[in-house]
Design a protein around this motif. Structure first.
Motif, PDB file in Angstrom:
ATOM      1  N   GLU A  60      23.980  37.623  50.362  1.00  0.00           N
ATOM      2  CA  GLU A  60      24.811  38.352  50.081  1.00  0.00           C
ATOM      3  C   GLU A  60      24.699  39.605  51.266  1.00  0.00           C
ATOM      4  N   CYS A  97      27.490  24.984  40.225  1.00  0.00           N
ATOM      5  CA  CYS A  97      28.647  24.803  41.085  1.00  0.00           C
ATOM      6  C   CYS A  97      29.165  22.963  42.078  1.00  0.00           C
ATOM      7  N   ASP A 130      29.186  33.654  46.287  1.00  0.00           N
ATOM      8  CA  ASP A 130      28.362  34.215  45.606  1.00  0.00           C
ATOM      9  C   ASP A 130      27.087  33.334  45.725  1.00  0.00           C
ATOM     10  N   GLY A 149      31.542  40.356  45.216  1.00  0.00           N
ATOM     11  CA  GLY A 149      30.439  39.405  45.227  1.00  0.00           C
ATOM     12  C   GLY A 149      29.836  39.907  44.251  1.00  0.00           C
ATOM     13  N   GLU A 150      28.663  38.873  43.641  1.00  0.00           N
ATOM     14  CA  GLU A 150      27.657  39.173  42.374  1.00  0.00           C
ATOM     15  C   GLU A 150      26.743  39.949  42.396  1.00  0.00           C
ATOM     16  N   GLU A 151      26.429  40.196  44.063  1.00  0.00           N
ATOM     17  CA  GLU A 151      25.180  40.891  43.745  1.00  0.00           C
ATOM     18  C   GLU A 151      25.874  42.696  43.775  1.00  0.00           C
ATOM     19  N   ASN A 204      32.426  34.051  35.819  1.00  0.00           N
ATOM     20  CA  ASN A 204      32.705  35.489  36.576  1.00  0.00           C
ATOM     21  C   ASN A 204      34.140  35.116  37.698  1.00  0.00           C
ATOM     22  N   TYR A 212      33.288  35.330  40.892  1.00  0.00           N
ATOM     23  CA  TYR A 212      32.481  34.884  42.510  1.00  0.00           C
ATOM     24  C   TYR A 212      32.657  33.701  41.614  1.00  0.00           C
ATOM     25  N   ASP A 213      32.544  32.501  40.405  1.00  0.00           N
ATOM     26  CA  ASP A 213      31.807  32.283  40.237  1.00  0.00           C
ATOM     27  C   ASP A 213      32.185  31.127  40.128  1.00  0.00           C
ATOM     28  N   THR A 262      25.827  27.932  48.102  1.00  0.00           N
ATOM     29  CA  THR A 262      26.639  29.245  48.528  1.00  0.00           C
ATOM     30  C   THR A 262      28.150  29.018  48.060  1.00  0.00           C
ATOM     31  N   ASP A 296      24.741  30.207  43.653  1.00  0.00           N
ATOM     32  CA  ASP A 296      25.640  29.564  42.752  1.00  0.00           C
ATOM     33  C   ASP A 296      24.290  28.512  42.160  1.00  0.00           C
ATOM     34  N   ASP A 337      19.146  35.993  46.875  1.00  0.00           N
ATOM     35  CA  ASP A 337      20.473  36.201  46.598  1.00  0.00           C
ATOM     36  C   ASP A 337      21.283  37.788  46.914  1.00  0.00           C
TER      37      ASP A 337
END
Length: 267
Positions: A51, A195, A86, A69-71, A215, A217-218, A103, A89, A47
């Motif tokens: 990213e 996803c 993401d 971004g998620e991270e 969120n 990014y999802d 992704t 996902d 992950d």
């Protein structure tokens, strides 16, 4: 610039992230639980590496663009163009060796989703759209590379609908009775997918996807795919889904209206 102008760059991001992620899939790798004691929320080396690589490339090519971004959070999120990423996902599927992850690469223009891609490098599939059209790219039964238009299927009534959600346990407890009320009205429910569930809706295999606690990014990358395939996606109140939260996506507007009515009735 229009969304079409960014397509070659999205392809570069997809290739870069795939090259970063695939050496980790179905191997032994480091993993952490970032839930802080709540529902298990894993994050892996893959992950973070993917990213980081995508953010670095965006910064080199489009230094005036923002990134969410998620991270690694948000950077310049009020920019005219903002990338929403993401890297994996469906991390729980990823760490379990299952290919139901992807992704997500989304692009916001003035706050509105204008392009999105879900890239699954293990199955060698891409789902992408710009809100006006959406496509699948992969390999046919004969192994030959193929591309086809994504189109949702008709579903006039939710009692004939196939509904997907990743897991009812991921829906906050306060909202779970509303989800369960809706689920009981559908013909078939399948769990898992993350996803992938939204992409199956865009491809005409699923009628409803209902989730909560998402969120940005999802979901941002998936909105132009679903709308481009002719589907409808909103929050549970019928509003803008791009900030995340409680989401309902449907292939048919009639099923969407009935799903919203069921969620309101059980509130």
């Amino acid at each position: 610039m229009t969304a079409v102008d960014f397509v070659p760059f999205v392809e570069r991001l997809a290739k870069l992230s795939a090259e970063t992620i695939m050496p980790f899939f179905r191997t032994t790798f480091a993993m952490e639980d970032k839930s802080g004691g709540g529902v298990f929320d894993p994050v892996t080396e893959a992950d973070r590496a993917a990213e980081s690589a995508m953010r670095r490339l965006i910064g080199e090519v489009f230094p005036n663009h923002g990134v969410i971004g998620e991270e690694f959070g948000a950077y310049a999120a009020n920019s005219e163009y903002v990338w929403v990423l993401d890297p994996i996902d469906g991390t729980k599927s990823f760490i379990s060796g299952l290919p139901l992850w992807g992704t997500l690469i989304g692009l916001l223009h003035k706050g509105a989703p204008c392009y999105g891609m879900m890239n699954q490098p293990f199955t060698r599939e891409k789902f992408y759209g710009d809100g006006r059209a959406a496509h699948w790219e992969g390999r046919g039964a004969d192994g030959v590379p193929a591309t086809r238009r994504l189109l949702v299927r008709p579903c006039a009534s939710i009692d004939r609908a196939t509904l997907m959600t990743t897991s009812p346990k991921l829906i906050p407890e306060a909202l779970r009775p509303r989800y369960e009320f809706l689920e009981a009205k559908t013909r078939l429910t399948r769990y898992g997918g993350d996803c992938y569930a939204y992409c199956m809706l865009a491809a005409g295999h699923v009628d409803l996807v209902v989730e909560a606690g998402l969120n940005a990014y999802d979901i941002v990358a998936l909105i132009p795919i679903i709308e481009g395939a002719g589907g409808v996606i909103t929050n549970w109140e019928g509003g803008d889904p791009s900030k995340g939260g409680a989401i309902v996506a449907a292939g048919d507007k009639r099923a969407h209206e009935q799903a919203l009515a069921a969620l309101r009735e059980s509130a």
